[in-house]
Write an enzyme that holds these catalytic residues in place. Sequence first.
Site, PDB file in Angstrom:
ATOM      1  N   LYS A 119      12.214   3.358  -4.109  1.00 28.70           N
ATOM      2  CA  LYS A 119      12.346   4.395  -3.084  1.00 28.70           C
ATOM      3  C   LYS A 119      13.329   5.484  -3.508  1.00 28.70           C
ATOM      4  O   LYS A 119      13.160   6.647  -3.160  1.00 28.70           O
ATOM      5  CB  LYS A 119      12.775   3.772  -1.753  1.00 28.70           C
ATOM      6  CG  LYS A 119      11.665   2.977  -1.079  1.00 28.70           C
ATOM      7  CD  LYS A 119      11.996   2.667   0.370  1.00 28.70           C
ATOM      8  CE  LYS A 119      10.816   2.005   1.061  1.00 28.70           C
ATOM      9  NZ  LYS A 119      11.070   1.790   2.504  1.00 28.70           N
TER      10      LYS A 119
ATOM     11  N   LYS B  25      -0.787  -1.470  -4.938  1.00 28.55           N
ATOM     12  CA  LYS B  25      -1.100  -1.955  -3.604  1.00 28.55           C
ATOM     13  C   LYS B  25      -1.505  -0.796  -2.694  1.00 28.55           C
ATOM     14  O   LYS B  25      -0.944   0.298  -2.783  1.00 28.55           O
ATOM     15  CB  LYS B  25       0.128  -2.665  -3.035  1.00 28.55           C
ATOM     16  CG  LYS B  25      -0.048  -3.270  -1.656  1.00 28.55           C
ATOM     17  CD  LYS B  25       1.246  -3.930  -1.214  1.00 28.55           C
ATOM     18  CE  LYS B  25       1.159  -4.438   0.213  1.00 28.55           C
ATOM     19  NZ  LYS B  25       2.436  -5.029   0.670  1.00 28.55           N
TER      20      LYS B  25
ATOM     21  N   LYS C 182       0.352   2.434   3.165  1.00 25.82           N
ATOM     22  CA  LYS C 182       0.152   3.207   4.392  1.00 25.82           C
ATOM     23  C   LYS C 182       0.818   4.568   4.314  1.00 25.82           C
ATOM     24  O   LYS C 182       0.604   5.404   5.193  1.00 25.82           O
ATOM     25  CB  LYS C 182       0.637   2.420   5.609  1.00 25.82           C
ATOM     26  CG  LYS C 182       2.059   1.956   5.571  1.00 25.82           C
ATOM     27  CD  LYS C 182       2.327   0.998   6.733  1.00 25.82           C
ATOM     28  CE  LYS C 182       3.698   0.367   6.646  1.00 25.82           C
ATOM     29  NZ  LYS C 182       4.785   1.326   6.779  1.00 25.82           N
TER      30      LYS C 182
END
Length: 335
Positions: free
Chosen positions: A116, A198, A201
């Site tokens: 992140k 992966k 969202k």
Amino acid sequence: MENEKKKVIFSGIQPTGCITLGNYIGALKNWVELQNDYNCLFSVVDLHSITVRQDPVQLRKRCVDFLVQYLACGINGEDNLVFFQSHVPQHAELSWILNCYTYMGELSRMTQFKDKSSKHADNINAGLFTYPVLMAADILLYQTDLVPVGNDQKQHLELARDIAIRFNGIYGDTFTVPEGFMPKAGARIMSLQEPTSKMSKSDPNENGFISILDRPDAVVRKIKRAVTDSDNLIKVREGHDGINNLITIYSAITKKSNEEIEAEFDGKGYGDFKMAVAEAIIEELKPIQQRYDELIKDKAYIEQIYTNGAKIAQSLARRTLSKVHRRVGFVDRKF
């Protein structure tokens, strides 16, 4: 939360981006199957979401949308606790205390902090560094026995276990040391555009994921555009991540084995298979979307669910926090 003999499960999803087919197959679908056998707490973990800057209006709307989607997927909000993390202030309070029992070296090794930080280099804040401690507080606050986790969260669960063991070692039995729980059903769903990653969202490429609120035309369009390869063979093979991912999705929805799928589409091409995958997804999502459309209009019912959930969650949380306060030496509260 009536049966105190049942084991406790806590799980939650950050209200960022949208709930995807990957979240549904990997998490929500399993939550529905677990809810009758365990005391379950399902939270929209909104405190976690603000480590990245959010638009307040959109975040507030998204939080409600996520909670309604939990219910639309089949979570019973009357038999389980469904609530917003920020409505239970004990999460933040316990997180501060646990920060004082967590080492900098442990947090610096968290791979998600590194990931992140690289994506949000202009906002590497303290919350981004310490949010695994908040995650530990989420779990330990409810004396959680089992935490449904994927591979990307195992490191955080291990930290929660280490903190619990460390605290118990200093002050005596205080926290239940949680175990990871891998449900029988479930699959790791990958991005439709980058099938080595992966399904996310928060993917900026909307063709990389399917939202559980995507309507049929969007599902068909995204599956048709899904990355495969040039040999047109519907078979699970190493190195063929695109078609492997579509087979995984089809298998998770239809409950057919890879061998059955390969036999079903023997002699057929990607066009036929992609349409079958799209149709299976559309049929799976149809009742969820119908229920969502009904629930989202019933503001009073939704408020009742998350308010009652938070009230009971607070009551449970206060028991643990009171014990922690006594252990560390805080003066007992008289209110």
